[in-house]
Design an enzyme around this catalytic site. Sequence first.
Site: not given
Ligand code: IMP
Ligand code: MG
Length: 333
Positions: A13, A15-16, A42-44, A175, A251, A282
Amino acid sequence: MPCTVVVCGFFGDTGKGKIISYLALKDRVSVAVRAGVGPNAGHTVVYGGKTYKLRMLPSAFVYEGCRLLIGPGVLINPDVLLKEVEVTKSEGRVGVDPLCAIIEPKHIEADRGGHLASKIRTTGSGTGPCNADRALRRAKVARDIPELEKFLTDVPLEVNRAIDDGENVLIEGTQGTFLSLYHGTYPYCTSKDVTASAACSDVGVGPKKVDDVILVLKAFTTRVGAGPLPNEISWEEAERRGWAEVASVTGRRRRAAPFNFDLAKRAVMLNSATQAAVTKIDVLFPECKGVKSYDKLSDGAKSFIERIEDEIGIPVTLIGTGPEVWEVVDRRD
Ligand code: IMP
Ligand code: MG
């Protein structure tokens, strides 16, 4: 360029999506390939007045000349992928490797119960249980799924050919470094390595073919789910500072802390990063919103960037000054 890997230096998260979509348009990237775990990401991307939240397709989709691939290391949820192909109107340029493993409803169910939900607080997207089945060699793969047939292609072959032909290729990690199964805060981490080396392996590119590794860092640190976050502030304090964010896949509220120089430095080492991108400047320095040249950043913002460079030992070449694709300071050459 020509072959650039983009990974996150914190907990995801950072900002990739924004940085990759900018690079795709600016450098006219011909091939972008998704590495990483799967649809837990989740990439925005904010482009053309629209906000896209991508969990499967490369964020480079904004550049219409770009081929969009998913490497064999990545897990696919066919429903999520098909929906994204529709939303981005990208069907003719999407390619999936036949060996991508497939997330099934039973994986999602397992991820939403037991210690994964209560202790690790995963995203519940089924990635951990699917990777477990993959290690046990009983997961389905993309070649077993009729709906994916039209997308099947030899992804490592396409990517290596593009690199050998001198085209601009982007490898999109997901991640963040400290969510890595090997280098992160075990057991509070994701289900595989997510550093730059793993991203290359996910897409079938060897270590000698990479020209640059861009480490994406946010101007403050956030983390969702359980696990340590040094110097964490309260949600109320995060709201006061404008750092209060909610996760794009689940969420959930993101936990927040100030920029962590020690983690950033270690992430440079673990990824052999050659450049860094710092996003959301910013948010710390509102006067920098939308600024596109380094000279126009405020003195406070410049000294923050200089301090990061001093501590991590690589140049900060890209600076995000807002969510939109073009809100960026680009200091490359
Ligand atoms: P999992 O990857 O869904 O198994 O989650 C394992 C841990 O990684 C948890 O703490 C999730 O919140 C975190 N996590 C997995 N993918 C992301 C991501 O894309 N962004 C932020 N945290 C993530
Ligand atoms: Mg994300």
